[in-house]
Scaffold this motif. Sequence first.
Motif, short mmCIF file in Angstrom:
data_model
loop_
_atom_site.label_atom_id
_atom_site.label_comp_id
_atom_site.label_asym_id
_atom_site.label_seq_id
_atom_site.Cartn_x
_atom_site.Cartn_y
_atom_site.Cartn_z
N TRP A 31 -64.41 -29.79 58.96
CA TRP A 31 -65.07 -29.26 57.71
C TRP A 31 -66.40 -28.39 58.44
O TRP A 31 -66.72 -27.47 57.53
N THR A 32 -67.10 -28.88 59.34
CA THR A 32 -68.52 -28.00 59.61
C THR A 32 -68.01 -26.71 60.22
O THR A 32 -68.70 -25.89 59.78
N SER A 33 -67.01 -26.71 60.86
CA SER A 33 -66.46 -25.30 61.45
C SER A 33 -66.00 -24.34 60.33
O SER A 33 -66.41 -23.18 60.16
N THR A 34 -65.52 -24.94 59.35
CA THR A 34 -65.19 -24.16 57.98
C THR A 34 -66.46 -23.83 57.24
O THR A 34 -66.32 -22.71 56.86
N ILE A 35 -67.32 -24.64 57.31
CA ILE A 35 -68.50 -24.20 56.48
C ILE A 35 -69.26 -23.07 57.25
O ILE A 35 -69.80 -22.03 56.70
N ALA A 36 -69.24 -23.17 58.76
CA ALA A 36 -70.07 -22.40 59.39
C ALA A 36 -69.32 -21.26 59.38
O ALA A 36 -70.16 -20.06 59.14
N GLY A 37 -68.09 -20.74 59.22
CA GLY A 37 -67.32 -19.66 59.24
C GLY A 37 -67.48 -19.02 57.64
O GLY A 37 -67.97 -18.05 57.77
N ASP A 38 -67.51 -19.70 56.67
CA ASP A 38 -67.76 -19.32 55.55
C ASP A 38 -69.35 -18.91 55.26
O ASP A 38 -69.50 -17.74 54.62
N LEU A 39 -70.03 -19.38 55.90
CA LEU A 39 -71.49 -19.25 55.87
C LEU A 39 -71.95 -17.78 56.61
O LEU A 39 -72.42 -16.84 56.20
N ALA A 40 -71.31 -17.45 57.68
CA ALA A 40 -71.32 -16.16 58.53
C ALA A 40 -70.47 -15.14 57.91
O ALA A 40 -71.17 -14.01 57.89
N LEU A 41 -69.48 -15.36 56.98
CA LEU A 41 -69.00 -14.50 56.00
C LEU A 41 -69.87 -13.71 55.16
O LEU A 41 -69.95 -12.61 54.75
N ILE A 42 -70.85 -14.63 54.87
CA ILE A 42 -72.02 -13.98 53.78
C ILE A 42 -73.33 -13.66 54.54
O ILE A 42 -73.70 -12.44 54.38
N VAL A 43 -73.64 -14.23 55.63
CA VAL A 43 -74.90 -14.15 56.22
C VAL A 43 -74.85 -12.81 57.34
O VAL A 43 -75.65 -12.10 57.29
N VAL A 44 -73.74 -12.74 58.03
CA VAL A 44 -73.75 -11.66 58.96
C VAL A 44 -73.74 -10.28 58.25
O VAL A 44 -74.51 -9.33 58.51
N PRO A 45 -72.84 -10.31 57.20
CA PRO A 45 -72.91 -8.62 56.56
C PRO A 45 -74.38 -8.70 55.95
O PRO A 45 -74.74 -7.44 55.88
N PHE A 46 -75.09 -9.66 55.46
CA PHE A 46 -76.38 -9.43 54.96
C PHE A 46 -77.21 -9.03 55.97
O PHE A 46 -78.21 -7.89 55.73
N LEU A 47 -77.27 -9.62 57.22
CA LEU A 47 -77.96 -8.94 58.42
C LEU A 47 -77.83 -7.81 58.71
O LEU A 47 -78.60 -7.00 59.03
#
Length: 179
Positions: free
Chosen positions: A148-164
Motif C-alpha cells: 500500500w505504501t509503495s502504491t501511494i508513493a508511486g501515485d504521489l510521484a506521478l503528480i509531484v515529479v511532473p510538477f517539479l
Amino acid sequence: SASRWTRLGALHASVGAMRRTLLGLPLSNVVLGVGLLAVKWAAMATGAQPGGGVASWVLAPLWALSLAWRRRSPLAVAVVVAATNAVEIGLVGSHDSIVFLAVFLLIPYSLAAHERDAGRMAVGLAALLVAGGVSQAAQPSPGSAGAWTSTIAGDLALIVVPFLVGLALRQQRLRADTL
C-alpha cells in the motif's frame, strides 16, 4: 526600405501564429486532447479498457479535451479533471487508462509551468492530489501495508515529479526572459 521589411516580418509572424493555433488554443494541445480522446474511446470500444457504460463515454471528453486549455487556464483544467475523476469513480467505480495516466502527468506539469499565481498553483495541485487519493481509494486493496505504501508513493510521484519539472522549466524560462 526598413519599414517594409518590418511589416513583412510582422505579417510572417502573425501568419505563423495563426497556423499554430486553433480557436485561439495552441494547435499541439488541441491535437493532444483530440488524440487522447480517440485513444480512450477506442480502448473502451475494443474492450481494452473496461468502460463504465454511458458515463465513461460522456465523461471522456472532459478528461481529454480539457488539455487544450492546459497552458491558458491550468487551474481550471486541474479542477475539471479532478471533478471528472470524482464523478466517474462515483458513477462507475475505479478506472485505469492511458488517458488517466497522461492527464495526471501533464496537468501538474502545466500548473507549475504556466500558472502565474502561486496560490492558484497550490489549489490546482491540491485538487490533483485529492483526485489521486480518490482514485487510489477506489482501487482494490494492494494487500500488505508495504504494498500500500509503495502504491501511494508511486501515485504521489506521478503528480509531484511532473510538477517539479514544470517549476524547473518555468524558472529556466523566466531566467532566459530576464537576460
